[in-house]
Design an enzyme around this catalytic site. Structure first.
Site, short mmCIF file in Angstrom:
data_model
loop_
_atom_site.label_atom_id
_atom_site.label_comp_id
_atom_site.label_asym_id
_atom_site.label_seq_id
_atom_site.Cartn_x
_atom_site.Cartn_y
_atom_site.Cartn_z
N TYR A 98 0.84 -1.20 0.00
CA TYR A 98 0.00 0.00 0.00
C TYR A 98 0.87 1.25 0.00
O TYR A 98 1.92 1.27 0.66
CB TYR A 98 -0.88 0.05 1.26
N TYR A 137 -1.18 -10.17 0.53
CA TYR A 137 -0.03 -9.72 1.34
C TYR A 137 -0.03 -10.42 2.69
O TYR A 137 -1.06 -10.88 3.17
CB TYR A 137 0.00 -8.20 1.50
N ARG A 152 -3.49 -12.34 3.66
CA ARG A 152 -4.80 -11.87 3.25
C ARG A 152 -4.97 -12.14 1.76
O ARG A 152 -4.04 -11.92 0.98
CB ARG A 152 -4.94 -10.36 3.50
N HIS A 155 -7.61 -8.27 -2.46
CA HIS A 155 -8.90 -7.61 -2.21
C HIS A 155 -8.82 -6.13 -2.55
O HIS A 155 -7.74 -5.54 -2.59
CB HIS A 155 -9.33 -7.78 -0.75
N HIS A 157 -10.51 -2.44 -1.26
CA HIS A 157 -11.28 -1.79 -0.19
C HIS A 157 -12.20 -0.73 -0.81
O HIS A 157 -11.76 0.05 -1.67
CB HIS A 157 -10.34 -1.06 0.78
FE FE2 Z 1 -6.20 -4.50 2.68
#
Ligand code: FE2
Length: 220
Positions: A98, A137, A152, A155, A157
């Site tokens: 991110y 990640y 995870r 995905h 968000h």
């Molecule tokens: Fe996330």
């Protein structure tokens, strides 16, 4: 006298074939499951955050990763379009990183990736983003625990908001991701809610994978 349609409908009812259609109509209005916002909501929306996350102004190169289109409608509990709602999308890049100062992931940032986008729904409640498919990640980059071996699943968000409306924060997942079975966030919702968050692609005319993700609010 009964017309052909009435006779056909009666036959379908007798065969039990009309009930799945009615059930589907009801399911379309079920509120989308809430999912945690997570620690990486963008702290600053003052930069470039339009609908195409894969292409920054003035950059000749697109973001690294598989180009995808994600679009759908924002509907209220009565299946009516929510017009003028802000739809925020934020996500990891193609390496699972991110663009957020709290992300501990050592994977590189992509200088050509926008990382987050915001659009507003049109008169039919529609939204659309062009972006790239994010990578899964490791959980250790969220909780800081190096012994946490979990991942995870990939995905996106989303946060949907509009003045006077209870906001919806959720996540969209990609069909076929092996990390979904063990994901603690996905496990918190019912099977029906989970199925509505996991989207299988179709292809677009441009060749990019298309994901249709409708989100239903609890009220307007
Ligand atoms: Fe996330």
């Amino acid at each position: 006298m009964h017309g052909p349609y009435t006779v056909r409908r009666r036959r379908l009812l007798l065969a039990g074939l009309c009930w799945p259609v009615l059930a589907l109509a009801d399911e379309r209005c079920l509120p989308t499951a809430r999912q945690v916002e997570g620690p990486f909501y963008p702290p600053d929306w003052s930069g470039e955050h339009e609908f195409d996350l894969s292409q920054l102004n003035g950059h000749a190169t697109r973001a690294e990763g598989e180009l995808i289109v994600v679009s759908g409608r924002i509907l209220d509990a009565h299946c009516q379009p929510v017009v003028g709602a802000a739809v925020d999308l934020w996500q990891a890049n193609a390496r699972g990183r991110y663009a957020h100062p709290a992300d501990r992931n050592p994977a590189p940032l992509d200088p050509n990736f926008q990382g987050a986008g915001r659009v507003h729904t049109d008169s039919e409640g529609r939204y659309r983003f062009i972006t790239i498919k994010p990578a899964p990640y490791a959980l250790q980059y969220i909780d800081g625990n190096p012994s946490d071996a979990g991942f995870r699943p990939a995905h996106l968000h989303f946060k949907v908001s509009k003045p006077g409306v209870t906001p919806l924060t959720t996540q969209m997942y990609f069909a076929g991701d092996p990390y979904q079975e063990e994901d603690g966030v996905l496990r918190r919702v019912s099977d029906a809610e989970r199925d509505a968050l996991i989207i299988a692609p179709t292809s677009t005319a441009s060749g990019a994978m298309q994901f249709d993700f409708n989100m239903h609010l609890r009220s307007t």
